[in-house]
Scaffold this motif. Sequence first.
Motif, short mmCIF file in Angstrom:
data_model
loop_
_atom_site.label_atom_id
_atom_site.label_comp_id
_atom_site.label_asym_id
_atom_site.label_seq_id
_atom_site.Cartn_x
_atom_site.Cartn_y
_atom_site.Cartn_z
N LYS A 138 0.84 -1.19 0.00
CA LYS A 138 0.00 0.00 0.00
C LYS A 138 0.88 1.25 0.00
N ALA A 139 0.48 2.21 -0.83
CA ALA A 139 1.15 3.51 -0.87
C ALA A 139 0.12 4.58 -0.58
N LYS A 140 0.53 5.59 0.18
CA LYS A 140 -0.31 6.76 0.41
C LYS A 140 0.42 7.97 -0.16
N VAL A 141 -0.30 8.73 -0.97
CA VAL A 141 0.24 9.95 -1.57
C VAL A 141 -0.50 11.12 -0.95
N GLU A 146 -4.82 6.70 -1.63
CA GLU A 146 -4.29 5.38 -1.26
C GLU A 146 -4.24 4.51 -2.49
N LEU A 147 -3.10 3.88 -2.70
CA LEU A 147 -2.90 3.00 -3.84
C LEU A 147 -2.51 1.61 -3.36
N GLU A 148 -3.13 0.60 -3.92
CA GLU A 148 -2.72 -0.78 -3.66
C GLU A 148 -1.85 -1.19 -4.84
N LEU A 149 -0.57 -1.46 -4.56
CA LEU A 149 0.39 -1.77 -5.62
C LEU A 149 0.80 -3.24 -5.55
N ALA A 150 1.01 -3.84 -6.71
CA ALA A 150 1.44 -5.24 -6.78
C ALA A 150 2.93 -5.37 -6.43
#
Length: 79
Positions: free
Chosen positions: A2-5, A43-47
Amino acid sequence: MKAKVYVMPKNGVLDPQGKAIGHALGTLGFEGIGEVRTGKVIELELAETDPAAAKAAAEEMARKLLANTVIESFRVEIA
């Protein structure tokens, strides 16, 4: 991964929504409120499984689409 920008207006850029919130808080009786700035959290869910690669990808996404880098700054957190 997970990434938060976090995207915020740069210093010196007018933030009318922040000013409206600050004014509304004052009319509701809240005192001692200084400058109010508004932004957004994406919020991004990244592989991606490598934290450094995930952060680099999220930063590239922010530069290309998520933030207007002329008037906004951003920071990325990986969890």
